[in-house]
Design a protein around this motif. Sequence first.
Motif, PDB file in Angstrom:
ATOM      1  N   ARG A 211      -7.867 -30.528 -39.503  1.00  0.00           N
ATOM      2  CA  ARG A 211      -6.591 -29.872 -39.185  1.00  0.00           C
ATOM      3  C   ARG A 211      -5.437 -30.795 -39.554  1.00  0.00           C
ATOM      4  O   ARG A 211      -5.596 -32.002 -39.618  1.00  0.00           O
ATOM      5  CB  ARG A 211      -6.515 -29.547 -37.693  1.00  0.00           C
ATOM      6  CG  ARG A 211      -7.586 -28.563 -37.248  1.00  0.00           C
ATOM      7  CD  ARG A 211      -7.553 -28.353 -35.743  1.00  0.00           C
ATOM      8  NE  ARG A 211      -8.586 -27.449 -35.304  1.00  0.00           N
ATOM      9  CZ  ARG A 211      -8.447 -26.139 -35.216  1.00  0.00           C
ATOM     10  NH1 ARG A 211      -7.296 -25.573 -35.520  1.00  0.00           N
ATOM     11  NH2 ARG A 211      -9.448 -25.382 -34.810  1.00  0.00           N
ATOM     12  N   ASP A 212      -4.261 -30.185 -39.748  1.00  0.00           N
ATOM     13  CA  ASP A 212      -3.078 -30.991 -40.027  1.00  0.00           C
ATOM     14  C   ASP A 212      -2.463 -31.450 -38.705  1.00  0.00           C
ATOM     15  O   ASP A 212      -3.006 -31.197 -37.628  1.00  0.00           O
ATOM     16  CB  ASP A 212      -2.076 -30.222 -40.894  1.00  0.00           C
ATOM     17  CG  ASP A 212      -1.506 -28.991 -40.224  1.00  0.00           C
ATOM     18  OD1 ASP A 212      -1.666 -28.811 -38.992  1.00  0.00           O
ATOM     19  OD2 ASP A 212      -0.881 -28.181 -40.929  1.00  0.00           O
TER      20      ASP A 212
ATOM     21  N   ASN B 270      -0.046 -30.370 -37.047  1.00  0.00           N
ATOM     22  CA  ASN B 270       0.335 -29.262 -36.170  1.00  0.00           C
ATOM     23  C   ASN B 270      -0.865 -28.532 -35.586  1.00  0.00           C
ATOM     24  O   ASN B 270      -0.693 -27.584 -34.819  1.00  0.00           O
ATOM     25  CB  ASN B 270       1.208 -28.253 -36.930  1.00  0.00           C
ATOM     26  CG  ASN B 270       2.494 -28.873 -37.390  1.00  0.00           C
ATOM     27  OD1 ASN B 270       3.070 -29.714 -36.709  1.00  0.00           O
ATOM     28  ND2 ASN B 270       2.945 -28.469 -38.565  1.00  0.00           N
TER      29      ASN B 270
ATOM     30  N   THR C 262      -3.118 -26.855 -37.442  1.00  0.00           N
ATOM     31  CA  THR C 262      -3.516 -25.760 -38.327  1.00  0.00           C
ATOM     32  C   THR C 262      -4.702 -26.202 -39.181  1.00  0.00           C
ATOM     33  O   THR C 262      -4.717 -27.313 -39.706  1.00  0.00           O
ATOM     34  CB  THR C 262      -2.342 -25.356 -39.241  1.00  0.00           C
ATOM     35  OG1 THR C 262      -1.221 -25.038 -38.419  1.00  0.00           O
ATOM     36  CG2 THR C 262      -2.699 -24.170 -40.098  1.00  0.00           C
ATOM     37  N   VAL C 263      -5.677 -25.327 -39.314  1.00  0.00           N
ATOM     38  CA  VAL C 263      -6.857 -25.629 -40.118  1.00  0.00           C
ATOM     39  C   VAL C 263      -6.441 -25.792 -41.576  1.00  0.00           C
ATOM     40  O   VAL C 263      -5.724 -24.961 -42.129  1.00  0.00           O
ATOM     41  CB  VAL C 263      -7.904 -24.500 -39.979  1.00  0.00           C
ATOM     42  CG1 VAL C 263      -9.059 -24.711 -40.943  1.00  0.00           C
ATOM     43  CG2 VAL C 263      -8.411 -24.419 -38.557  1.00  0.00           C
TER      44      VAL C 263
ATOM     45  N   ALA D 187     -10.086 -21.309 -37.281  1.00  0.00           N
ATOM     46  CA  ALA D 187      -8.741 -20.759 -37.468  1.00  0.00           C
ATOM     47  C   ALA D 187      -8.403 -19.763 -36.363  1.00  0.00           C
ATOM     48  O   ALA D 187      -7.237 -19.619 -35.985  1.00  0.00           O
ATOM     49  CB  ALA D 187      -8.630 -20.096 -38.838  1.00  0.00           C
TER      50      ALA D 187
END
Length: 181
Positions: free
Chosen positions: A35-36, A38, A40-41, A136
């Motif tokens: 993930r980043d 934030n 998010t995948v 996700a």
Amino acid sequence: MEPPLGPVLDEHWAPDHIVLARRVLSYAGRLFVERDANGTVIVHSPLADMAAVEHRYPAWALGPFGRIEPEFAVPRRPGVYALVSAGVARYVGGSNDLERTFGVRDGLGHISRRDAMSKRHEEACRLNRLVVAEAAAGRTLDLYLLPLEPRAWWGGRRGEAPSAVAAEIVAAARPEWHLPE
């Protein structure tokens, strides 16, 4: 007055084993998807920059894929694995080398352009897409393993074939997931 309790960092709980078709599979940890910052995948599609890919390759090869890593080390031996979500076995499969199947380099952990173009890697591509889609959607996937004895090639006592044991479990347990098309 009692001190306030801090936030619980990890509320994930999974049983230490599950029983499918009279076979005991042990908990091997969660499958984590990269993930980043934030949360998010991070996904990639290795065939995306190739011309006319949609016509040449099936949907399972197009991605999106992500980098997947098991929480704990996976043994280097044949065995059966189950992907479990919310306490329900969703997918059961067999592998001649569990470490390679879930490896970041060779297995479903990272799908390269070469993997996406090879029919031999179809199951890894489909499983990667499945795990990424679950991550996700905010769901956790647990990995359960049933290591088997290696098969003897010299005519001695032969261990069970992972694919046969997986088929036996699938016939009895009927996991609710099917690999994405």
